[in-house]
Design a protein around this motif. Structure first.
Motif, PDB file in Angstrom:
ATOM      1  N   THR A  59      -8.056 -81.265 -37.479  1.00  0.00           N
ATOM      2  CA  THR A  59      -9.266 -80.460 -37.419  1.00  0.00           C
ATOM      3  C   THR A  59      -9.384 -79.454 -38.551  1.00  0.00           C
ATOM      4  OG1 THR A  59      -8.206 -78.784 -36.029  1.00  0.00           O
ATOM      5  CG2 THR A  59      -9.220 -80.662 -34.916  1.00  0.00           C
ATOM      6  N   GLY A  60      -8.305 -79.270 -39.314  1.00  0.00           N
ATOM      7  CA  GLY A  60      -8.323 -78.241 -40.340  1.00  0.00           C
ATOM      8  C   GLY A  60      -8.198 -76.836 -39.793  1.00  0.00           C
ATOM      9  N   GLY A  61      -7.771 -76.727 -38.529  1.00  0.00           N
ATOM     10  CA  GLY A  61      -7.570 -75.419 -37.908  1.00  0.00           C
ATOM     11  C   GLY A  61      -8.792 -74.836 -37.259  1.00  0.00           C
ATOM     12  N   ASP A  62      -9.895 -75.608 -37.183  1.00  0.00           N
ATOM     13  CA  ASP A  62     -11.138 -75.079 -36.604  1.00  0.00           C
ATOM     14  C   ASP A  62     -11.212 -75.387 -35.116  1.00  0.00           C
ATOM     15  OD1 ASP A  62     -11.935 -74.231 -39.110  1.00  0.00           O
ATOM     16  OD2 ASP A  62     -12.922 -76.143 -39.577  1.00  0.00           O
ATOM     17  N   GLY A  63     -11.600 -74.382 -34.332  1.00  0.00           N
ATOM     18  CA  GLY A  63     -11.902 -74.599 -32.923  1.00  0.00           C
ATOM     19  C   GLY A  63     -10.711 -74.916 -32.052  1.00  0.00           C
ATOM     20  N   LEU A  64      -9.500 -74.511 -32.439  1.00  0.00           N
ATOM     21  CA  LEU A  64      -8.346 -74.761 -31.590  1.00  0.00           C
ATOM     22  C   LEU A  64      -8.366 -73.822 -30.389  1.00  0.00           C
ATOM     23  CD1 LEU A  64      -5.539 -75.239 -34.253  1.00  0.00           C
ATOM     24  CD2 LEU A  64      -6.553 -76.986 -32.801  1.00  0.00           C
ATOM     25  N   PRO A  65      -8.079 -74.329 -29.189  1.00  0.00           N
ATOM     26  CA  PRO A  65      -8.135 -73.493 -27.981  1.00  0.00           C
ATOM     27  C   PRO A  65      -7.053 -72.416 -27.992  1.00  0.00           C
ATOM     28  CG  PRO A  65      -7.293 -75.682 -27.473  1.00  0.00           C
ATOM     29  CD  PRO A  65      -7.726 -75.712 -28.890  1.00  0.00           C
ATOM     30  N   GLU A  66      -7.252 -71.408 -27.116  1.00  0.00           N
ATOM     31  CA  GLU A  66      -6.371 -70.247 -27.118  1.00  0.00           C
ATOM     32  C   GLU A  66      -5.387 -70.237 -25.952  1.00  0.00           C
ATOM     33  OE1 GLU A  66      -8.519 -66.620 -27.348  1.00  0.00           O
ATOM     34  OE2 GLU A  66      -9.667 -67.204 -29.110  1.00  0.00           O
ATOM     35  N   THR A  67      -5.558 -71.095 -24.964  1.00  0.00           N
ATOM     36  CA  THR A  67      -4.638 -71.116 -23.829  1.00  0.00           C
ATOM     37  C   THR A  67      -4.003 -72.491 -23.708  1.00  0.00           C
ATOM     38  OG1 THR A  67      -6.309 -71.805 -22.208  1.00  0.00           O
ATOM     39  CG2 THR A  67      -6.057 -69.433 -22.608  1.00  0.00           C
ATOM     40  N   ARG A  68      -2.883 -72.533 -23.011  1.00  0.00           N
ATOM     41  CA  ARG A  68      -2.157 -73.791 -22.862  1.00  0.00           C
ATOM     42  C   ARG A  68      -2.977 -74.851 -22.112  1.00  0.00           C
ATOM     43  NH1 ARG A  68       2.619 -75.780 -19.605  1.00  0.00           N
ATOM     44  NH2 ARG A  68       1.798 -74.407 -18.021  1.00  0.00           N
ATOM     45  N   PRO A  69      -3.587 -74.530 -20.967  1.00  0.00           N
ATOM     46  CA  PRO A  69      -4.400 -75.555 -20.290  1.00  0.00           C
ATOM     47  C   PRO A  69      -5.555 -76.059 -21.141  1.00  0.00           C
ATOM     48  CG  PRO A  69      -3.874 -73.758 -18.796  1.00  0.00           C
ATOM     49  CD  PRO A  69      -3.469 -73.306 -20.156  1.00  0.00           C
ATOM     50  N   ASP A  70      -6.244 -75.138 -21.829  1.00  0.00           N
ATOM     51  CA  ASP A  70      -7.354 -75.569 -22.692  1.00  0.00           C
ATOM     52  C   ASP A  70      -6.845 -76.446 -23.833  1.00  0.00           C
ATOM     53  OD1 ASP A  70      -9.159 -74.223 -21.137  1.00  0.00           O
ATOM     54  OD2 ASP A  70      -9.211 -72.433 -22.409  1.00  0.00           O
ATOM     55  N   PHE A  71      -5.662 -76.134 -24.324  1.00  0.00           N
ATOM     56  CA  PHE A  71      -5.094 -76.933 -25.404  1.00  0.00           C
ATOM     57  C   PHE A  71      -4.770 -78.338 -24.907  1.00  0.00           C
ATOM     58  CE2 PHE A  71      -1.580 -78.332 -28.142  1.00  0.00           C
ATOM     59  CZ  PHE A  71      -2.176 -78.199 -29.369  1.00  0.00           C
ATOM     60  N   TYR A  72      -4.155 -78.435 -23.724  1.00  0.00           N
ATOM     61  CA  TYR A  72      -3.866 -79.744 -23.160  1.00  0.00           C
ATOM     62  C   TYR A  72      -5.152 -80.512 -22.877  1.00  0.00           C
ATOM     63  CZ  TYR A  72       1.194 -79.748 -22.558  1.00  0.00           C
ATOM     64  OH  TYR A  72       2.545 -79.800 -22.794  1.00  0.00           O
ATOM     65  N   ARG A  73      -6.165 -79.814 -22.395  1.00  0.00           N
ATOM     66  CA  ARG A  73      -7.431 -80.503 -22.124  1.00  0.00           C
ATOM     67  C   ARG A  73      -8.012 -81.077 -23.411  1.00  0.00           C
ATOM     68  NH1 ARG A  73     -11.213 -80.822 -18.283  1.00  0.00           N
ATOM     69  NH2 ARG A  73     -10.389 -79.213 -16.928  1.00  0.00           N
ATOM     70  N   ALA A  74      -7.940 -80.319 -24.503  1.00  0.00           N
ATOM     71  CA  ALA A  74      -8.471 -80.801 -25.776  1.00  0.00           C
ATOM     72  C   ALA A  74      -7.691 -82.017 -26.269  1.00  0.00           C
ATOM     73  CB  ALA A  74      -8.445 -79.677 -26.811  1.00  0.00           C
ATOM     74  N   VAL A  75      -6.354 -81.971 -26.163  1.00  0.00           N
ATOM     75  CA  VAL A  75      -5.542 -83.089 -26.626  1.00  0.00           C
ATOM     76  C   VAL A  75      -5.773 -84.320 -25.765  1.00  0.00           C
ATOM     77  CG1 VAL A  75      -3.181 -83.911 -26.948  1.00  0.00           C
ATOM     78  CG2 VAL A  75      -3.790 -81.599 -27.651  1.00  0.00           C
ATOM     79  N   VAL A  76      -5.802 -84.129 -24.436  1.00  0.00           N
ATOM     80  CA  VAL A  76      -6.004 -85.263 -23.528  1.00  0.00           C
ATOM     81  C   VAL A  76      -7.391 -85.858 -23.739  1.00  0.00           C
ATOM     82  CG1 VAL A  76      -6.290 -85.897 -21.101  1.00  0.00           C
ATOM     83  CG2 VAL A  76      -4.334 -84.514 -21.810  1.00  0.00           C
ATOM     84  N   ASP A  77      -8.401 -85.005 -23.894  1.00  0.00           N
ATOM     85  CA  ASP A  77      -9.751 -85.503 -24.134  1.00  0.00           C
ATOM     86  C   ASP A  77      -9.804 -86.317 -25.420  1.00  0.00           C
ATOM     87  OD1 ASP A  77     -12.709 -85.387 -23.476  1.00  0.00           O
ATOM     88  OD2 ASP A  77     -12.719 -84.531 -25.494  1.00  0.00           O
ATOM     89  N   GLU A  78      -9.099 -85.840 -26.443  1.00  0.00           N
ATOM     90  CA  GLU A  78      -9.050 -86.567 -27.717  1.00  0.00           C
ATOM     91  C   GLU A  78      -8.414 -87.938 -27.534  1.00  0.00           C
ATOM     92  OE1 GLU A  78      -9.761 -87.136 -31.698  1.00  0.00           O
ATOM     93  OE2 GLU A  78     -10.209 -85.261 -30.694  1.00  0.00           O
ATOM     94  N   LEU A  79      -7.331 -87.980 -26.757  1.00  0.00           N
ATOM     95  CA  LEU A  79      -6.628 -89.248 -26.555  1.00  0.00           C
ATOM     96  C   LEU A  79      -7.398 -90.182 -25.632  1.00  0.00           C
ATOM     97  CD1 LEU A  79      -2.984 -87.910 -26.185  1.00  0.00           C
ATOM     98  CD2 LEU A  79      -3.975 -89.040 -28.148  1.00  0.00           C
TER      99      LEU A  79
END
Length: 908
Positions: free
Chosen positions: A331-351
């Motif tokens: 992503t180039g560092g844009d829009g990365l989530p700030e909490t662990r659950p949100d981060f997992y949701r973003a990664v899982v959604d991507e996959l």
């Protein structure tokens, strides 16, 4: 006489066979592991192969020793050296290249590295860590290190053999009648080496077997008691054969706190893996395989982590940090989530959808695809974790197929194909054993998907979780659903969007367990909920008043401090003013502290260095003056380093106080050294505050190594005011060179060079004095002398490769800094930093000689070392400082007694 046709054919055949054999062996060598590891050259490979075959026939006992090398090579090549990082574009890392040495804390707050765990005096070790903290990676690294040491050793009596068992694959039914003991023995004796049975017996009977049992928390809940009993039997069996045999068991913290004392008391060391420090993060980022501009990428990502405390806290575990960097690169560092659950949701959604959507060019229908895949995988994960008869991350294939059949109305064969399609498209899980078990890429993904299923479901799904946990009463301790579902509960609370339901679930989690409640609060961040915040206040007050300050208390202290720090930041962003929650908590925790003050203050410094320094000043503790070693330990934190640099440049008095901290910190932390070297601008009036010293040819800020960076100013100031620092007082005796040309010119006047010049000048003179014909033997002797000296000079240019004794001494000093010879050497340097270089080199090489005699083979002990005088040069003292630096710095910052500081805190 001419050769006959038969003789010509024989010679030609012999040459063909020889060339073919050479090419075949050369090809085998190029593919060999010893060549990849740089353990032997091609001639050594040939000689070892011939020797081992001859010895196997003539000396069976010696052949049994040779089988150690074959066994270690087999195990090293069979063990996994790859780490898969889940991301939109999965990244495969090389374990040996990316490994950052993790640190574990014992019950007495002492800290051990991976090497100290492997070489230490503890023989039964419980290794505890949070999800993704690197437990499995650490035991794999220990396993591979033991194999490498066995391959490289010249003395089999100093080697060990490792055995790695993943406990999730071990059940009494699968282990057979011999159980875990038989499984461990089978791993060694089943390897196709000479006398493998003798190999195991000889090593077990001499205390040189290390058994690594990974994933106690992943054992089937219903079979936990039986497996734990087998672990105890294995420990007793190996101890009966020899007390030196070692057993290391890894487990998650949630299971560890619920283990019965009858099990935990059998282990002589309980080690807890510490989170990544800023220094560890920097080292991890430095090793990451960036596609381009690694230095720029490293600075950008590390700067982002330093500027955002929430993301920084989230990335303190190796797994999350690796996923963060992999996602950042996409992503180039844009829009990365700030909490662990949100981060997992973003990664899982991507996959789940986005990666496949990009591959197929899909622009619509992604929501439907996401919903159907999440529903299927979420139910699979939830049903699996609610079934205590299944291993934590080994899902039953037939049960998964049945769920897919029910969800999508497919036949059994079509459901199986559908599962394999999901595995291929998402990469979230793999078919571990064909049509037997599935395995998620990491257990936390299974737990997140289960929590996502709860979030999308109704209250019945949450009720099943709470019901399973509430059934874990003292009458039914074998189920342990509390620790099995802990991560699911934390994720479920954080994912809940309804304020009322989230509050109810948070309060239930707090009632269930303090750690569970604190982790849920940290991930959920409900800092605007007064009821939850009141509960958080009660929890932190109880922790601060706690008197039984074991490793679990320190863990809860840190969780509470993180939650309070985040609360302050959240309230500051909402109201524009920062309220105080963390400082009162720290004061309450240290008010009656008799020990552990250092650990508490270090935690506070890492969380909020500015507030920690102000607080220390308010209680009469000037850290920079009375406890500089505490600041040095946390100087790898960007905020602490920024504060230190600001105070260093503020005034001449500040320079005096902070030069020592910055200089020793640069010796102690690689990241600090690197950052000081790249900091080129500074406001210090160097010419006014640090004019050239009388008797010194140059200052460190003029050195060609440190010119145009602030580290030269720091080192020069530290040498002016070293105080009692042994490392700085010794560093002040090192030569300073303005240019690399000066170094080369100085080395040109070394003893080796002068010897060569004398030989070259004396050769023609001697030849002229010889009457008659020149004796060829004499000329050859002089030529050999000149050639030998020239070779020595070439080796001299790479100092560390010149003298093996110095290299072996470095290893001995790093591994055994408290041994008597090392202590004597350090005492000599500390008492008189200006001890002549020749005397220090002599003592260092004496330690290297003892190390060689203890760990080397018979033939290497017979090697005659180069006389000390021949290794002396203008750069020798610099090399000796590098060898002693780590031991001197540890002596300076790790042996300070904390009683005085504790008394100050207590009186305040």
């Amino acid at each position: 006489m001419p050769l006959s046709l038969t003789q010509l054919i024989s010679v030609a055949s012999g040459l063909v066979v020889a060339v073919t054999g050479f090419l075949y062996q050369r090809r085998k060598y190029l593919k060999s592991l010893t060549r990849d590891l740089g353990l032997e050259t091609f001639p050594q490979y040939i000689v070892r192969g011939i020797g081992s075959r001859m010895v196997r026939r003539l000396r069976p006992r010696v052949a049994a020793r040779l089988s150690l090398r074959d066994f270690a090579l087999n195990r090293l090549s069979a063990s996994s050296n790859r780490l898969l990082v889940p991301a939109a574009v999965p990244v495969e890392l090389v374990l040996d290249d990316m490994f950052v040495p993790l640190t574990a804390t014992a019950s007495d707050r002492s800290r051990l590295s991976a090497d100290e765990i492997r070489h230490g005096d503890h023989h039964r070790i419980l290794l505890v860590g949070d999800p993704g903290s690197g437990k499995s990676t650490l035991v794999k690294r220990i396993y591979r290190d033991i194999c490498r040491a066995a391959i490289a050793t010249t003395d089999p009596r100093s080697a060990r053999i490792p055995v790695l068992v993943e406990l999730k694959n071990l059940t009494p039914a699968k282990a057979g009648d011999t159980g875990l003991i038989g499984s461990v023995e089978h791993q060694v004796t089943s390897i196709n080496t000479y006398a493998s049975r003798d190999l195991y017996d000889s090593f077990a009977d001499t205390g040189r077997v290390t058994v690594l049992l990974d994933g106690l928390d992943e054992v089937n809940t219903s079979e936990f008691e039986a497996v734990s009993a087998e672990i105890m039997q294995l420990c007793d069996h190996l101890a009966n054969r020899h007390p030196g045999n070692q057993v290391i068991v890894t487990t998650r913290r949630q299971l560890y706190v619920n283990l019965p004392p009858s099990f935990t008391d059998a282990f002589d060391a309980h080690l807890t893996l510490e989170p990544f420090t800023a220094d560890d993060m920097y080292e991890f980022l430095r090793k990451w395989p960036y596609r381009s501009a690694p230095e720029r990428q490293l600075s950008r990502i590390f700067g982002n982590l330093a500027a955002q405390p929430n993301i920084r806290s989230m990335c303190e575990t190796p797994l999350i940090l690796a996923m963060y960097v992999a996602t950042d690169q996409i992503t180039g560092g844009d829009g990365l989530p700030e909490t662990r659950p949100d981060f997992y949701r973003a990664v899982v959604d991507e996959l789940l959808v986005r990666r496949r959507g990009r591959q197929l060019g899909l622009t619509t229908g992604l929501n439907v695809l996401r919903r159907t895949r999440s529903q299927v995988l979420g139910r699979i994960a939830l049903e699996h974790l609610l079934d205590g008869t299944q291993s934590r991350n080994a899902l039953d294939w037939s049960r998964c197929v049945a769920i897919v059949q029910e969800e999508e109305a497919l036949s059994e064969a079509a459901a199986g194909r559908r599962l394999r399609e999901l595995s291929r498209d998402t990469g979230l899980f793999t078919e571990e054993r064909p049509e037997e078990t599935l395995r998620f890429v990491h257990l936390t993904f299974c737990e997140f998907l289960a929590a996502d299923a709860v979030d999308r479901g109704d209250e019945r799904a949450w009720g099943r979780i709470t019901g399973a946990v509430d059934e874990d009463t003292s009458e039914n301790p074998g189920r342990r659903f509390g620790e099995r579902l802990a991560e699911v509960i934390v994720f479920s609370v954080a994912l809940q969007k309804n304020d009322r339901l989230r509050r109810e679930r948070l309060l239930w989690a707090i009632r269930t367990g303090v750690e569970l409640g604190l982790r849920a609060i940290a991930d959920c961040q409900p800092y605007d909920d007064e009821i939850v915040m009141a509960k958080l206040g009660e929890i932190t007050d109880a922790i601060a008043r706690g008197t039984d300050r074991d490793e679990n208390w320190f863990h809860l202290f840190r969780l509470a401090a993180v939650a309070l720090r985040d609360r302050e930041l959240a309230e500051s962003s909402l109201t524009g003013r920062r309220s105080a929650h963390l400082e009162p908590f720290f004061l309450n925790a240290t008010a009656n502290a008799k020990d552990g003050f250092d650990s508490l203050l270090l935690s506070y410094l890492r969380l909020d260095p500015g507030a920690a320094l102000e607080l220390a000043g308010s209680i009469g503790l000037e850290i920079a003056e009375s406890r500089p070693e505490l600041l040095i330990k946390v100087l790898d934190e960007p905020a602490v380093l920024a504060q230190a640099l600001a105070k260093f440049q503020a005034s001449e008095a500040g320079m005096r106080d902070w030069a020592h901290i910055l200089a020793v910190g640069a010796f102690y932390h690689q990241s600090v050294n690197s950052r000081l070297r790249t900091t080129s601008t500074y406001a210090v009036p160097v010419s006014e505050w640090l004019p050239p010293r009388p008797g010194k040819k140059a200052c460190w800020y003029d050195s060609y190594v440190f010119r145009n960076s602030i580290i030269g100013v720091v080192l020069e100031a530290a040498c002016r005011w070293p105080g009692p620092s042994p490392s700085l007082r010794f560093f002040d005796t090192l030569p300073v060179y303005r240019s690399s040309l000066q170094v080369k010119a100085s080395n040109a006047l070394s003893l080796l060079t002068l010897t060569r010049m004398i030989l070259v000048a004396a050769t023609p003179l001697i030849l002229l004095l010889i009457p008659g014909t020149i004796d060829p033997l004499l000329v050859g002797a002089f030529a050999a002398g000149i050639l030998t000296t020239e070779i020595a000079i070439q080796l001299f240019r790479k100092f560390r490769r010149l003298d093996p004794l110095l290299r072996e001494a470095r290893y001995a000093i790093e591994m055994e800094p408290s041994s008597a010879p090392v202590r004597r050497l350090l005492d000599m340097v500390v008492s008189n930093p200006r001890t002549p270089t020749s005397e220090i080199a002599r003592q260092v090489r004496r330690i290297g000689r003892a190390q060689r005699a203890e760990h080397s083979s018979f033939w290497s002990r017979l090697l005659v070392p180069i006389p000390t005088a021949l290794i002396l040069s203008p750069m020798t003292r610099v090399a000796l400082f590098e060898i002693l630096m780590t031991a001197l710095v540890d002596l300076e910052i790790d042996t300070h007694e904390p009683e005085a500081a504790a008394e100050v805190a207590g009186d305040s």
